[in-house]
Design a protein around this motif. Structure first.
Motif, PDB file in Angstrom:
ATOM      1  N   GLU A 107       6.021   3.261  -3.676  1.00  0.00           N
ATOM      2  CA  GLU A 107       4.724   3.393  -3.015  1.00  0.00           C
ATOM      3  C   GLU A 107       4.229   2.058  -2.437  1.00  0.00           C
ATOM      4  O   GLU A 107       3.833   1.983  -1.287  1.00  0.00           O
ATOM      5  N   LYS A 108       4.288   0.990  -3.273  1.00  0.00           N
ATOM      6  CA  LYS A 108       3.745  -0.299  -2.801  1.00  0.00           C
ATOM      7  C   LYS A 108       4.553  -0.809  -1.621  1.00  0.00           C
ATOM      8  O   LYS A 108       4.003  -1.299  -0.627  1.00  0.00           O
ATOM      9  N   ALA A 125       3.483  -1.713   2.295  1.00  0.00           N
ATOM     10  CA  ALA A 125       3.824  -2.960   2.998  1.00  0.00           C
ATOM     11  C   ALA A 125       4.573  -2.645   4.288  1.00  0.00           C
ATOM     12  O   ALA A 125       4.333  -3.262   5.348  1.00  0.00           O
ATOM     13  N   ALA A 126       5.485  -1.655   4.220  1.00  0.00           N
ATOM     14  CA  ALA A 126       6.260  -1.273   5.416  1.00  0.00           C
ATOM     15  C   ALA A 126       5.316  -0.777   6.509  1.00  0.00           C
ATOM     16  O   ALA A 126       5.488  -1.096   7.695  1.00  0.00           O
ATOM     17  N   PRO A 181      -6.566   2.858   0.625  1.00  0.00           N
ATOM     18  CA  PRO A 181      -6.870   1.426   0.684  1.00  0.00           C
ATOM     19  C   PRO A 181      -6.236   0.756   1.905  1.00  0.00           C
ATOM     20  O   PRO A 181      -6.808  -0.162   2.479  1.00  0.00           O
ATOM     21  N   LEU A 182      -5.071   1.252   2.316  1.00  0.00           N
ATOM     22  CA  LEU A 182      -4.379   0.664   3.463  1.00  0.00           C
ATOM     23  C   LEU A 182      -5.226   0.852   4.725  1.00  0.00           C
ATOM     24  O   LEU A 182      -5.369  -0.062   5.545  1.00  0.00           O
ATOM     25  N   SER A 237      -7.725  -5.981   7.833  1.00  0.00           N
ATOM     26  CA  SER A 237      -6.732  -6.932   8.348  1.00  0.00           C
ATOM     27  C   SER A 237      -5.500  -6.193   8.867  1.00  0.00           C
ATOM     28  O   SER A 237      -4.826  -6.653   9.784  1.00  0.00           O
ATOM     29  N   ALA A 238      -5.185  -5.022   8.263  1.00  0.00           N
ATOM     30  CA  ALA A 238      -4.008  -4.277   8.735  1.00  0.00           C
ATOM     31  C   ALA A 238      -4.326  -3.593  10.066  1.00  0.00           C
ATOM     32  O   ALA A 238      -3.475  -3.498  10.951  1.00  0.00           O
TER      33      ALA A 238
END
Length: 1966
Positions: free
Chosen positions: A375-376, A380-381, A441-442, A447-448
């Motif tokens: 998941e993490k 990131a991907a 959260p992503l 910033s993303a």
């Protein structure tokens, strides 16, 4: 076969067998030998080794088939590894000699092959022992390979693989030679040889360093070459080789020694990726040797190479693993995306290439990111992909904003990145979709900038990118439903603002459409008002399209796209906009044909393009409406849809002339228009366009035979027209695989593009067929053919017969008149259409028509049956059978079969033989009836012959497949052929080369069909059956060993069938081992077969399967399935791991089912294991009893409930709810008085708190409310301060919802707010109900004592405290509850009252979302109803001040101020009216629900509803309402009767009976009140003339349906007869007393019967005197019947509960005022006497059979009669005499309990005040009593029961003394005193006396002390006359004098146990 089971071959038996049996016998012996060798001791093996080796080697010369040679080789290897090895060299030499032999005849080939296989096996098993011989052997094998044919090459490669495996590094000298040989085999023409070579090289690369260093480039080039012209298996094997070698090159650590020997180049990741990229972009033409074509830019890479390389990429990354990918993700991503960048023009030179390239890139990304990262890492991907999108976006912006025309070279640079962007966006969408709400959260991380990046490319110049961005938004919305509305708003706002930018108009309309498509995946929906905004915007776009020609096309498309997408929201939304849509639809087409003509002459190419776009869009919108809102298609709507249709069809006919006039730019729009019209017509009923059928048919025929169609797309046209089961014999590409997404492009052939979104933007809102991936519509040129074929079937079936014949002839001609490749295309289209037509006819049970229709149809089908295209043959075989089906004539069918026979006998070519053999099978499939035995024999005979045609594997495959169809359809008729067929199958399985996998697959299907035919017979024990069974098992064993995965899948499903029919004969351990090995197979169909089988096995034997799996994992030296770690986590853990990796829905479903079965059957025994598994899954982070794991359970629930994923939160809260309900009452063992859950208060509070935050979705909050109320209601927490924490959460949500429907979140549909509001109200209702119940239960015991401190400590304080907590908000709550109930009442009205419903909706729902809201009301109304009823009861229906509770309300609750006046406020209702409204609201809802209970009505709802009625009738005012309205009472009773009939639950029936009792009480009160007021009004003087009140009036008649009493009787009889069927005279056959054995009812049954009896005893009070006479016989019959049927003797003389109830009821009936009322007195007396007689008759049954009735029960009943009725009932001599007799008889019964009870009953009779009643009993019974007492006196009592009898007797005598007349008293006292004194003991005796005697002494002394003073004169006389007595008495008194103080209390105590032990009736009946 048992004879084959020995260590040495039984040659004697073997030589007697025929050829086929010999092969079977050998194979079976070898199978047995393999197991036996491992189990036999080494010494025994050595002893027989020589003979055994000779036997095995001699078999080499007997032409062993492939499976036999494999087993033979295996056994030789095992034999030498166990026994001595000295003769192994001879064996090797012998094998080498056989291989060197110059004999090349086909008969010698099996021997050579067997020798090759044996060598491989020996080296594999013995390895380095044979190191000195291996160079010769390898040399010999390689030499033989030069002249070998394909089977030889295949076996040699596999043998070399085994040799390399056995020798390891020792084989280095031969590495280069083997490499060279394998290289040539890797590009062999035989696919099986390529696969074998890939396996050999895969083994070689383990030790041959050069393969992944110096020769890396040539290995890669070789693999690329191998991909050319490859099949699926080759691509799987070679990609594994290439991926593994490249991974090895990166990770290998070169040993120092090796470095000195050979210079090894280090390979970097960039080089490896470049190598793979070269293959992807340039194919096998290599790096430098670019061919001329390549340089000229004309050739593109063949698709199979590209697909192979794609798979190699995935293998490469998978081999390196997830952690590696995480570290190198950025480099990997940029490389993969660059594969489709414009810098490699070859990859994307045509649209088709680009689409296929994108598919490959998407596949690589999905398989690696989705399959390997956690998941993490996935989050990131996603950030990485997002950065890539920003970078690409900047390039585009730079180009687009550059003003300098020179540098802005067209838009090439802008589109250069388009394909990279498409791939990045699609992967981002898929990634977020799979993460679900975990990605929240992503998206919040600014910033993303995920959302910004996606929205920023919606205006990209390329349409593909715009669509991909829109799809990505769709995925985000499905994954995170809370983003759906904000995204929709954002896109709508941009669309409105940027209306003048063409890119923005299309881009944002795509986005809106994609988001609307997401709504159906989001249960919480979107606000209803959005529909209106979108509709208005769409109209605006359509209307403004003409204003600006630069935007016309885009606005037109956008407008219709929005409308079409809006239609998917379903009838609830669409119904509001339908009028406007139909108006637009009407305007888009010309009104008449004349207008169409004039239109043609106007305009130019551009306006026509816009027009066609608009009309196609309109057709699409209507199609979307029809398919998504079919419910709205009323007659009226259809009439409004029809007018434009003829015009749309007219335009179809004009298109060709428009094209001629305005040029070829209109080609695509016209094709799209056609396709849209066809799609719509397919959906509409043909009657709607029957006027245009012929026109349409002509157009279709023209389309299908058009001269400009270039591509033959059989692969997508035909599969739907073939039978699914037949597709398996065709290209494996048609089968489902994990690589279907990329393999599909090979299926379609090089000229055709794969499906892609840009071919049809309208598909963006449709639900994709294959799960979650992007929709993949085919290019219009293909999909129009597909639609035409489908529509042809419908239209052709509805035109006239002449027209039909004409079209078929025309189509036949069109095939004849075309040539070459075009002929194939036309034939394909025509046959597809005919198949579609025949299929439609067959399904709709239509008829083909006259005989002349058969000829063209037959000619078309026969032509196709001989087509070189196998798919076409397959479709034709299906059509052949359908033709027979629709002609439906036996002679025609037989003729078709004969044609097939003739063709098969004469033809020699493969095409004809395959086509007609399948046609035979299809014929049987659809017309099983043609299977006359003779016909069946012919079919089977021909297919037997064809299936043995070894020259053509294809013929064998098709013939065997056809045979399997015949076996399936012939059923029992096939039994006579079972044995020969089975022999044939086994013979072929043992002899067909493994390289012909497709033949083996067909054999597997035949075997499966045979097993099904035999079915349960396979369990039999007869010789013939056991032979068949052995053959079936043998066949399965051969298939299990087959290298082909699909054959292994067949073997597994055959074994699954066998296990179902004959489980004892299937070796479970072997089967489970086979399943575990293939759990992670790369072949989807094999994994499916494994799981289907596992799912069946665990239903019966879960524990065994689980144990076998773990045992096997532990036994095997290497892990069974490297991916599934069974050794550590068991099969269960392996399956859970699989769930993470599998994407196939069917497979996932099977995995879940398997896990569920395993869990239900094993959780109790392996609880810790299961909990640990679940905890490990959640965390990603002893004595088995659930309580011991409570902490784990709660921790897991807490982790889940506070997770980011909404699904997980819901599961966590649900788990918490179950835990609370299950464990609430479990005590804490270490702290008595506490429950075990108390210690988890903090965890529960913490788990719930986040669910009440403002951003939580309503469904999570609703579930949390449920948990809150369950927690408060559970009673776990008694301290109010602790409770307040959770209570506060509910208070906060109450504040939130007070604003009503307006103030809630606008993110979701309004019905989501309704759900949340109702969940809150339901939770409060539950808490209030519990608080009231606790308050009641604490108040009752406290009535007697004052509320002391102790009771506060015990928690009674908290129960009131809970009520106090709720009380604060009760004013608010009651209003909201009443509002919710009013809403519910409105929503449940039948549809005909719809017009009367409020226009704006209700308090908590809006009118538009009422359908969705209903469900939420259904879930919560019952508890709210109960709470409201309790609240109304607590106020006693006194209407409070309207402003009460306003202080807690932030604003008025509802638009309709509930029941306190209408919203207009015109009239103010009186308090009485308000109460009446509320009363009827509750009553109405309850009756409506109870009178028609739906099957899904929950127990909870029914119970709550009945409790609400009980609460309602607890107070006088509603009772007076029911009492005064008899019809209402009767209706309620009828409803309750129905509930009792339809619901078996005792608790529901009891609750219903309680309501019945309250209704009867209400009626009684009403009658009493009327009588009282009548007496007051009329005065006592005129009493005679008073009217009769109560039912029955003056006549006594009760009218069914109009009588409350009658309804009650019906209901009570229903209850009683259900429990005691003997009460029904119809059942017992006689109305009289029938002697049956009495029975004890269950506890529930007793409670029901008792409740019914209470009601019966109340009924006379509701009647007039005459009425009471009518019902009395029934009531008495039932009451006495219950007494009789349940008077069972119980230990200790107890009365059964039902007897107690019937006695209580009797007492109530007998003491009824009606018995004494003058009008009914006489009749009652007669009836009561009869009743008493009935009871007496129970004692002496009429028919003389003795019943085991309980005397005490009957005697008590008699006593009740004597004491409760007026004297004249029981004093008539005949009855009195019988009663006295009964008492006399009972006194004689030896049973002490009976005697005690008799004395007690007599005591009550003797004390009866009326002498007329009591004296006869006294006279008759005193002397027997005295005698009995004197008898005891003589014997002295020995035990406590005798003591008790004596005490009771004395009481009776004492009572007599008290009531006797003066003259008789002295006699009685004189009798009594001697008896008492005789029991006194002197001091000495007292010391040694038994406890019984001491008690007796105390009792006698105490009584004497009382009698003495009372009757002193008599006492003195007696004492004087008997000095002995006097002395004894004095001594006793003296002895007692000292401790009298002590004695008196103890004497009291001694008396008490006596009392307690006696049978005390629970209720005093007397």
């Amino acid at each position: 076969m048992e004879l084959a089971h020995s260590l040495l071959l039984n040659e004697e038996v073997y030589n007697q067998l025929g050829e086929v049996q010999k092969a079977e016998f050998i194979f079976d012996w070898l199978r047995y030998l393999e197991k036996l060798l491992l189990a036999t001791s080494r010494s025994d093996v050595k002893e027989k080794q020589k003979t055994l080796v000779e036997q095995l080697l001699s078999l080499l010369n007997s032409s062993p088939g492939p499976p036999t040679r494999k087993l033979l080789a295996k056994n030789l290897g095992v034999l030498y590894s166990i026994g001595d090895t000295f003769s192994v060299y001879e064996t090797i030499d012998k094998c080498n000699d056989l291989i060197r032999s110059k004999d090349d005849s086909p008969s010698y080939l099996p021997t050579k092959l067997a020798a090759v296989v044996c060598l491989g096996s020996l080296y594999k098993k013995l390895g380095r022992i044979l190191v000195n011989t291996f160079t010769d052997t390898v040399g010999n094998i390689l030499k033989a390979m030069k002249s070998a044919e394909s089977q030889g090459r295949y076996e040699i490669m596999l043998s070399l693989q085994n040799i390399l495996n056995g020798l390891g590094a020792a084989a280095t000298p031969c590495h280069r030679d083997v490499y060279k040989a394998a290289k040539s085999c890797l590009t062999d023409r035989s696919m099986a040889v390529r696969c074998a070579a890939a396996k050999c090289l895969l083994e070689l690369q383990k030790e041959a360093i050069f393969m992944w260093s110096t020769d890396l480039d040539s290995v890669a080039t070789l693999c690329f070459k191998s991909f050319e012209g490859s099949n699926y298996d080759v691509r799987i094997s070679v990609s594994k080789l290439l991926g593994t070698v490249l991974a090895k090159a990166i990770i290998s650590k070169h040993p120092g020694a090796a470095v000195s020997r050979q210079s090894i180049r280090r390979v970097s990741l960039e080089e490896v990726l470049e190598l793979l990229g070269t293959g992807f972009l340039r194919g096998s033409s290599g790096f430098l040797r670019a061919s001329g074509d390549m340089l000229k830019g004309t050739s593109s890479v063949s698709r199979d190479v590209r697909v192979g390389v794609t798979q190699a990429y995935v293998v490469f990354v998978s081999t390196l693993g997830g952690t590696w990918l995480e570290k190198n993700f950025a480099a990997f991503l940029s490389h993969i995306l660059s594969l489709v960048s414009q810098s490699h023009p070859k990859a994307t030179q045509t649209q088709t290439d680009a689409v296929c390239g994108r598919r490959c890139v998407s596949f690589i990304l999905r398989a690696t990111i989705g399959g390997l990262l956690g998941e993490k890492a996935q989050i990131a991907a996603a950030k990485n992909i997002c950065q890539a999108i920003w970078k690409l976006k900047k390039v585009v912006d730079a180009v687009m904003n550059d003003g300098n025309v020179e540098t802005r070279v067209g838009s090439t640079d802008a589109t250069a990145s388009q394909h990279m962007l498409v791939c990045a966006l699609q992967e981002l969408g898929n990634l977020l979709y799979s993460l679900g709400t975990t990605a929240a959260p992503l998206l919040q991380d600014s910033s993303a900038g995920i959302l910004d990046s996606v929205i920023s490319v919606i205006q990209h110049p390329s349409i593909s990118v715009r669509l991909a961005a829109a799809w990505c938004l769709h995925c985000i919305a499905v994954a995170l439903p809370s983003y759906l509305t904000p995204l929709l708003d954002r896109c709508l706002e941009r669309l409105t603002v940027l209306k003048s930018s063409p890119e923005a108009v299309t881009g944002f309309s795509f986005a809106v459409a994609a988001l609307l498509g997401a709504v159906k995946h989001c249960p919480l929906g979107i606000p209803h008002g959005k529909g209106k905004i979108i509709m208005t915007l769409a109209e605006d776009l359509l209307c403004s399209a003409v204003q600006n020609s630069r935007l016309s096309a885009q606005r037109t498309q956008a407008g219709w796209l929005l409308i079409a997408a809006l239609m998917t929201l379903g009838p609830a939304v669409v119904s509001h906009h339908l009028g406007r849509v139909l108006l637009l639809w009407k305007c888009v087409f010309p009104v008449s044909p004349k207008d169409l003509e004039t239109e043609k002459s106007r305009g130019d190419s551009f306006t026509w393009q816009v027009t066609l776009e608009g009309r196609a869009g309109a057709l699409c919108a209507i199609k979307s409406f029809v398919s998504h809102s079919g419910d709205l298609l009323t007659e009226e709507v259809i009439q409004r849809l029809l007018p434009p249709l003829p015009c749309a069809v007219d335009l179809l006919t004009q298109l060709s002339s428009v094209l001629k006039t305005y040029g070829s730019t209109l080609k695509t729009p016209s094709v799209v228009y056609r396709q849209r019209l066809y799609e719509l017509l397919i959906l509409l009923p043909p009657e709607t366009y029957e006027g245009n059928l012929c026109t349409i048919l002509k157009e279709l025929a023209a389309d299908l035979t058009a001269s400009d169609i270039q591509v033959a797309a059989s692969a997508f046209l035909l599969p739907p027209l073939c039978h699914q089961d037949d597709l398996v014999i065709l290209s494996p590409l048609l089968q489902e695989t994990d690589h279907r997404f990329i393999e599909e492009q090979l299926l379609l052939g090089n000229g055709i593009a794969c499906g892609s979104l840009e071919y049809d933007p309208y598909s963006i809102y449709e639900k994709d067929v294959e799960g979650d991936s992007v929709p993949k519509p085919l290019p219009p040129i293909l999909s129009v053919i597909s639609s035409a074929v489908k529509l042809f079937g419908v239209v052709c079936a509805h035109v006239g017969e002449a027209q039909r014949l004409f079209i078929l002839e025309q189509l036949l001609d069109s095939i004849k008149h075309s040539k070459g490749a075009r002929q194939q295309i036309v034939q394909l289209h025509v046959v597809s259409s005919l198949s579609s037509f025949l299929k439609y006819l067959a399904v709709s049970k239509g008829n083909l028509g006259p005989e002349e229709m058969r000829r063209p149809a037959l000619a078309l089908v026969m032509g196709a049956l001989e087509s070189p295209n196998p798919l076409l043959r397959c479709a034709a075989a299906e059509a052949w059978a359908r033709l027979a089906q629709v002609v439906d004539d036996g002679a025609f069918t037989a003729a078709l079969a004969q044609v097939s026979f003739d063709k098969l006998k004469s033809a020699r070519d493969v095409v004809t033989r395959t086509g007609y053999s399948l046609a035979l099978g299809s014929l049987h499939r659809y017309l099983g009836g043609i299977s006359s035995s003779q016909h069946l024999n012919s079919c089977v005979g021909i297919l037997y012959t064809l299936s043995q045609d070894t020259t053509s594997p294809d013929v064998q495959t098709w013939a065997l497949h056809s045979l399997s169809l015949i076996i399936d359809s012939a059923g029992p008729l096939y039994h006579m052929h079972v044995e020969p067929t089975l022999s044939l199958i086994i013979m072929l399985l043992l002899n067909v080369p493994p390289t012909h996998a497709e033949v083996h697959q067909s054999l597997g299907r035949c075997l499966n069909a045979l097993i099904t035919t035999l079915g349960p017979e396979l369990q039999g024990n007869s010789t013939s059956i056991s032979t068949l069974r052995t053959s079936c098992l043998l066949g399965c064993a051969v298939m299990q060993d087959n290298p082909d995965c699909l054959v292994q899948a067949q073997a597994i499903s055959c074994l699954q069938q066998l296990h179902m029919f004959a489980p004892r004969h299937v070796n479970l351990s072997n089967l489970v081992s086979c399943l575990c090995v293939n759990l992670c197979s790369p072949y989807l169909l094999l994994r499916r077969a494994v799981l289907a089988c596992l799912r069946q096995l665990v239903q019966r034997e879960a524990a065994e399967v689980s144990e076998h799996a773990v045992m096997l994992a532990k036994d095997s030296r290497k892990e069974l399935t490297p991916d599934a770690n069974i050794r550590e986590v068991g099969l269960e853990g392996a399956l859970l791991t699989l769930l993470d990796k599998e994407t196939d829905q069917k497979l996932c479903h099977d995995i879940k089912e398997t896990l569920n079965h395993m869990l239900t059957s094993m959780a109790v025994d392996k609880l810790s294991f299961w909990l640990k598994l679940c905890k490990d899954v959640l965390a990603a982070s002893a004595d088995d009893f659930l309580v011991l794991h409570l902490a784990d359970l709660i921790r897991m629930a807490f982790m889940a409930a506070t997770d980011h994923s909404d699904q997980l939160r819901l599961s966590g809260l649900e788990t918490l709810l179950v835990v609370i309900r299950r464990f609430a009452a479990i005590p804490e063992p270490e702290f008595p008085g506490h429950v075990i859950l108390e210690q988890y208060q903090a965890n529960v509070g913490a788990a719930l708190r986040p669910a009440f935050s403002s951003e939580t979705p309503p469904d999570v909050t609703a579930k949390a409310c449920q948990v809150c109320s369950a927690w408060i209601a559970s009673g776990v927490v008694s301290d109010l301060n602790d409770l307040r924490r959770v209570h506060q959460l509910l208070v906060s949500s109450l504040t939130k919802i007070q604003a009503g429907k307006e103030a809630l979140s606008h993110l979701y549909n309004e019905s989501a707010s309704t759900m949340e509001i109702l969940a809150v109200l339901k939770a409060w209702a539950e808490v209030y109900v519990i608080a009231v119940e606790r308050h009641k239960s604490h108040r009752e015991p406290l009535k007697t004592t004052t509320c002391s401190e102790e009771s506060v400590r015990n928690g009674s304080y908290s129960s009131d405290g809970l009520l106090d907590l709720v009380h604060t908000d009760l004013g608010t709550l009651s209003r909201l509850w009443l509002a919710a109930l009013q809403d519910f009442a409105l929503l449940t009205l039948p549809s005909e009252f719809a017009s009367q419903l409020p226009v704006e909706g209700g308090a908590f729902y809006t009118a538009e979302t009422s359908e969705n809201a209903k469900l939420h009301y259904y879930n919560s109304w019952a508890l709210i109803l109960h709470a409201t009823a309790l609240w109304l009861t607590s106020t006693g229906f006194v209407v409070a001040d309207p402003d009460e509770g306003a202080s807690h309300l932030s604003r008025p609750v509802t638009p309709t101020s509930m029941c306190q006046g209408s919203s207009s406020g015109a009239t103010v209702k009186s308090p009485e009216d308000v109460c009446t409204d509320r009363f009827h609201l509750i009553l109405g809802i309850s009756v409506e629900f109870l009178c028609s209970l739906r099957s899904d009505a929950t127990m909870e709802s029914i119970t709550a509803c009945l409790h609400a009625l009980q609460a309602l009738l607890d107070v006088p005012w509603p009772r007076s309402k029911i009492g005064s309205d008899q019809d209402l009472g009767i209706e309620l009773l009828n409803v309750l009767h129905r509930v009792i009939l339809t619901r078996e639950s005792p608790s529901i029936q009891l609750a219903s009976l309680e309501v019945v009792r309250q209704i009867i009480c209400a009626a009684q009160e009403h009658v009493k009140e009327k009588r009282r007021s009548a007496e007051v009004d009329d005065g006592a003087a005129e009493k005679e003339t008073l009217p009769e009140f109560g039912e029955g009036k003056d006549t006594g008649g009760l009218v069914p349906g109009k009588s409350l009493v009658f309804a009650t009787l019906e209901l009570c009889v229903c209850i009683l007869v259900r429990q005691l069927p003997e009460l029904n005279p119809k059942l017992t056959g006689s109305p009289g007393v029938k002697a049956t054995k009495p029975q004890v009812l269950s506890e529930d049954g007793s409670r029901l019967v008792s409740a019914a009896l209470v009601i019966l005893s109340e009924l006379p009070a509701v009647c007039s005197p005459e009425g009471s006479i009518s019902i009395l016989p029934t009531i008495l019959y039932l009451t006495i019947g219950v007494l009789r049927e349940t008077a069972v003797k119980l230990p200790g003389g107890q009365l059964s509960p039902t007897v107690a109830a019937s006695l209580q009821a009797l007492k109530g009936i007998l003491s009824s005022p009606m018995a004494r009322a003058e009008k009914s007195h006489t009749a009652w007396t007669d009836l009561l006497r009869s009743a008493l007689t009935t009871i007496l008759d129970c004692w002496d049954p009429v028919d003389g059979t003795h019943q085991e009735l309980d005397e005490i029960s009957l005697l008590t009943a008699i006593t009740v009669f004597i004491l409760s009725t007026s004297p004249e009932v029981t004093t008539i001599p005949c009855l009195q005499k019988r009663c006295i007799e009964k008492f006399k008889a009972t006194l004689e019964i030896k049973d002490p309990v009976v005697q005690i009870k008799t004395y007690q009953l007599l005591l009550s009779i003797f004390q009866y005040p009326n002498p007329a009643v009591s004296y006869p009993y006294i006279y008759s019974l005193v002397s027997p009593i005295v005698e009995k007492l004197q008898e005891i006196d003589k014997r002295k009592p020995e035990d406590t029961t005798e003591l008790q009898i004596f005490q009771e007797g004395i009481k009776v005598l004492e009572a007599l003394v008290a009531i006797a007349e003066e003259q008789h008293r002295s006699q009685l006292v004189a009798c009594l005193l001697p008896i008492l004194i005789s029991f006194l003991l002197d001091d000495n005796a007292l010391g040694s006396a038994t406890s019984v005697m001491k008690n007796l002494h105390d009792f006698a002394l105490q009584n004497l002390m009382q009698i003495g003073p009372q009757y002193s004169s008599v006492f003195k006389n007696v004492m004087a006359s008997s000095p002995a007595l006097k002395a004894r008495l004095e001594a006793a008194i003296k002895g007692n004098q000292e401790n009298v103080k002590v004695k008196i209390p103890t004497s009291k105590h001694t008396k008490n146990p006596g009392k307690n032990a006696s049978i005390q009736l629970k209720t005093n009946f007397l």
